[in-house]
Motif scaffolding. Structure first.
Motif, PDB file in Angstrom:
ATOM      1  N   CYS A 109       0.685  -1.250  -0.114  1.00  0.00           N
ATOM      2  CA  CYS A 109      -0.044   0.038  -0.058  1.00  0.00           C
ATOM      3  C   CYS A 109       0.657   1.465  -0.191  1.00  0.00           C
ATOM      4  CB  CYS A 109      -0.866  -0.034   1.193  1.00  0.00           C
ATOM      5  SG  CYS A 109      -0.168   0.073   2.920  1.00  0.00           S
ATOM      6  N   PHE A 110       2.085   1.293   0.246  1.00  0.00           N
ATOM      7  CA  PHE A 110       3.169   2.469   0.579  1.00  0.00           C
ATOM      8  C   PHE A 110       2.403   3.458   1.405  1.00  0.00           C
ATOM      9  CE2 PHE A 110       4.365   0.627  -3.745  1.00  0.00           C
ATOM     10  CZ  PHE A 110       5.542   0.373  -3.417  1.00  0.00           C
ATOM     11  N   ASN A 111       1.788   2.839   2.234  1.00  0.00           N
ATOM     12  CA  ASN A 111       1.296   3.874   3.486  1.00  0.00           C
ATOM     13  C   ASN A 111       1.777   3.253   4.636  1.00  0.00           C
ATOM     14  OD1 ASN A 111      -0.194   4.791   5.575  1.00  0.00           O
ATOM     15  ND2 ASN A 111      -1.763   5.501   4.252  1.00  0.00           N
ATOM     16  N   ALA A 112       2.840   3.689   5.237  1.00  0.00           N
ATOM     17  CA  ALA A 112       3.563   3.372   6.320  1.00  0.00           C
ATOM     18  C   ALA A 112       2.784   3.596   7.742  1.00  0.00           C
ATOM     19  CB  ALA A 112       4.818   4.160   6.659  1.00  0.00           C
ATOM     20  N   VAL A 113       1.888   4.367   7.853  1.00  0.00           N
ATOM     21  CA  VAL A 113       0.885   4.189   9.132  1.00  0.00           C
ATOM     22  C   VAL A 113       0.073   3.024   9.026  1.00  0.00           C
ATOM     23  CG1 VAL A 113      -1.014   5.482  10.265  1.00  0.00           C
ATOM     24  CG2 VAL A 113       1.203   6.854   9.222  1.00  0.00           C
ATOM     25  N   LYS A 114      -0.600   2.957   7.794  1.00  0.00           N
ATOM     26  CA  LYS A 114      -1.603   1.992   7.487  1.00  0.00           C
ATOM     27  C   LYS A 114      -0.959   0.255   7.536  1.00  0.00           C
ATOM     28  CE  LYS A 114      -4.709   2.031   4.423  1.00  0.00           C
ATOM     29  NZ  LYS A 114      -5.682   2.078   3.234  1.00  0.00           N
ATOM     30  N   ALA A 115       0.277   0.165   7.214  1.00  0.00           N
ATOM     31  CA  ALA A 115       1.228  -1.068   7.394  1.00  0.00           C
ATOM     32  C   ALA A 115       1.476  -1.307   8.841  1.00  0.00           C
ATOM     33  CB  ALA A 115       2.283  -0.868   6.405  1.00  0.00           C
ATOM     34  N   TYR A 116       1.755  -0.275   9.402  1.00  0.00           N
ATOM     35  CA  TYR A 116       2.216  -0.394  10.839  1.00  0.00           C
ATOM     36  C   TYR A 116       0.841  -0.802  11.643  1.00  0.00           C
ATOM     37  CZ  TYR A 116       4.635   0.340  15.231  1.00  0.00           C
ATOM     38  OH  TYR A 116       5.126   0.089  16.477  1.00  0.00           O
ATOM     39  N   GLN A 117      -0.110  -0.155  11.345  1.00  0.00           N
ATOM     40  CA  GLN A 117      -1.682  -0.485  11.996  1.00  0.00           C
ATOM     41  C   GLN A 117      -2.041  -1.996  11.774  1.00  0.00           C
ATOM     42  OE1 GLN A 117      -4.133   2.641  10.699  1.00  0.00           O
ATOM     43  NE2 GLN A 117      -5.085   2.669  13.062  1.00  0.00           N
ATOM     44  N   LYS A 118      -1.916  -2.571  10.686  1.00  0.00           N
ATOM     45  CA  LYS A 118      -2.129  -3.873  10.445  1.00  0.00           C
ATOM     46  C   LYS A 118      -1.217  -4.685  10.945  1.00  0.00           C
ATOM     47  CE  LYS A 118      -4.700  -4.195   6.216  1.00  0.00           C
ATOM     48  NZ  LYS A 118      -4.896  -4.764   4.632  1.00  0.00           N
ATOM     49  N   GLN A 153      -2.853   6.775  16.395  1.00  0.00           N
ATOM     50  CA  GLN A 153      -1.902   7.543  16.976  1.00  0.00           C
ATOM     51  C   GLN A 153      -0.371   6.818  17.127  1.00  0.00           C
ATOM     52  OE1 GLN A 153      -4.829   7.373  18.007  1.00  0.00           O
ATOM     53  NE2 GLN A 153      -5.612   9.459  17.662  1.00  0.00           N
ATOM     54  N   THR A 154      -0.653   5.611  17.695  1.00  0.00           N
ATOM     55  CA  THR A 154       0.476   4.598  17.969  1.00  0.00           C
ATOM     56  C   THR A 154       1.247   4.306  16.699  1.00  0.00           C
ATOM     57  OG1 THR A 154      -0.537   3.734  19.978  1.00  0.00           O
ATOM     58  CG2 THR A 154       1.204   2.592  18.991  1.00  0.00           C
ATOM     59  N   ALA A 155       0.370   4.142  15.746  1.00  0.00           N
ATOM     60  CA  ALA A 155       0.996   3.621  14.203  1.00  0.00           C
ATOM     61  C   ALA A 155       1.677   4.767  13.615  1.00  0.00           C
ATOM     62  CB  ALA A 155      -0.313   3.255  13.498  1.00  0.00           C
ATOM     63  N   ALA A 156       1.337   6.138  14.005  1.00  0.00           N
ATOM     64  CA  ALA A 156       1.787   7.167  13.094  1.00  0.00           C
ATOM     65  C   ALA A 156       3.309   7.564  13.892  1.00  0.00           C
ATOM     66  CB  ALA A 156       0.924   8.499  13.598  1.00  0.00           C
ATOM     67  N   SER A 157       3.543   7.416  15.189  1.00  0.00           N
ATOM     68  CA  SER A 157       4.934   7.386  15.456  1.00  0.00           C
ATOM     69  C   SER A 157       5.823   6.159  15.337  1.00  0.00           C
ATOM     70  CB  SER A 157       4.881   7.998  17.025  1.00  0.00           C
ATOM     71  OG  SER A 157       4.101   6.917  17.835  1.00  0.00           O
ATOM     72  N   GLY A 158       4.970   5.087  15.324  1.00  0.00           N
ATOM     73  CA  GLY A 158       5.625   3.792  15.141  1.00  0.00           C
ATOM     74  C   GLY A 158       6.306   3.676  13.602  1.00  0.00           C
ATOM     75  N   ALA A 159       5.299   4.124  12.684  1.00  0.00           N
ATOM     76  CA  ALA A 159       5.630   4.228  11.399  1.00  0.00           C
ATOM     77  C   ALA A 159       7.026   4.736  10.931  1.00  0.00           C
ATOM     78  CB  ALA A 159       4.657   4.513  10.391  1.00  0.00           C
ATOM     79  N   TYR A 160       6.674   6.150  11.726  1.00  0.00           N
ATOM     80  CA  TYR A 160       8.035   6.893  11.525  1.00  0.00           C
ATOM     81  C   TYR A 160       9.164   6.247  11.893  1.00  0.00           C
ATOM     82  CZ  TYR A 160      11.379  10.841  11.833  1.00  0.00           C
ATOM     83  OH  TYR A 160      12.525  11.509  11.714  1.00  0.00           O
ATOM     84  N   ARG A 161       9.439   5.851  12.897  1.00  0.00           N
ATOM     85  CA  ARG A 161      10.542   5.067  13.744  1.00  0.00           C
ATOM     86  C   ARG A 161      11.110   3.912  12.819  1.00  0.00           C
ATOM     87  NH1 ARG A 161       7.613   5.582  18.323  1.00  0.00           N
ATOM     88  NH2 ARG A 161       7.323   3.328  18.464  1.00  0.00           N
ATOM     89  N   MET A 162       9.803   3.036  12.311  1.00  0.00           N
ATOM     90  CA  MET A 162      10.090   1.806  11.370  1.00  0.00           C
ATOM     91  C   MET A 162      10.976   2.354  10.005  1.00  0.00           C
ATOM     92  SD  MET A 162       9.612  -1.348  11.719  1.00  0.00           S
ATOM     93  CE  MET A 162       8.109  -1.657  12.531  1.00  0.00           C
ATOM     94  N   LEU A 163      10.514   3.447   9.588  1.00  0.00           N
ATOM     95  CA  LEU A 163      10.961   4.173   8.254  1.00  0.00           C
ATOM     96  C   LEU A 163      12.470   4.533   8.458  1.00  0.00           C
ATOM     97  CD1 LEU A 163       7.925   5.830   6.616  1.00  0.00           C
ATOM     98  CD2 LEU A 163       8.803   3.354   5.892  1.00  0.00           C
ATOM     99  N   GLU A 164      12.852   4.674   9.714  1.00  0.00           N
ATOM    100  CA  GLU A 164      13.869   5.492  10.026  1.00  0.00           C
ATOM    101  C   GLU A 164      15.045   4.442  10.415  1.00  0.00           C
ATOM    102  OE1 GLU A 164      15.346   8.604   9.580  1.00  0.00           O
ATOM    103  OE2 GLU A 164      13.543   8.892   8.692  1.00  0.00           O
TER     104      GLU A 164
END
Length: 56
Positions: free
Chosen positions: A20-29, A36-47
């Protein structure tokens, strides 16, 4: 996908992210968490260089 340093959840994140190329959605799944958790976690995951190596 074959990186032995990744956890199962990190691999799952990668699979969802490629679809999906959407980090927040991928993290949530992958982690089954709130937006909110996915938004911060996705950023850390991409870094994380183990998850997405930086191009040189």
């Amino acid at each position: 996908m074959e990186n032995p340093e990744l956890t199962d959840k990190q691999r799952l994140f990668c699979i969802y992210y490629v679809r999906c190329f959407n980090a927040v959605k991928a993290y949530q799944k992958a982690y089954r968490c709130s937006y909110q958790t996915a938004a911060s976690g996705a950023y850390r995951m991409l870094e994380n260089d183990r998850v997405l190596p930086k191009k040189s």
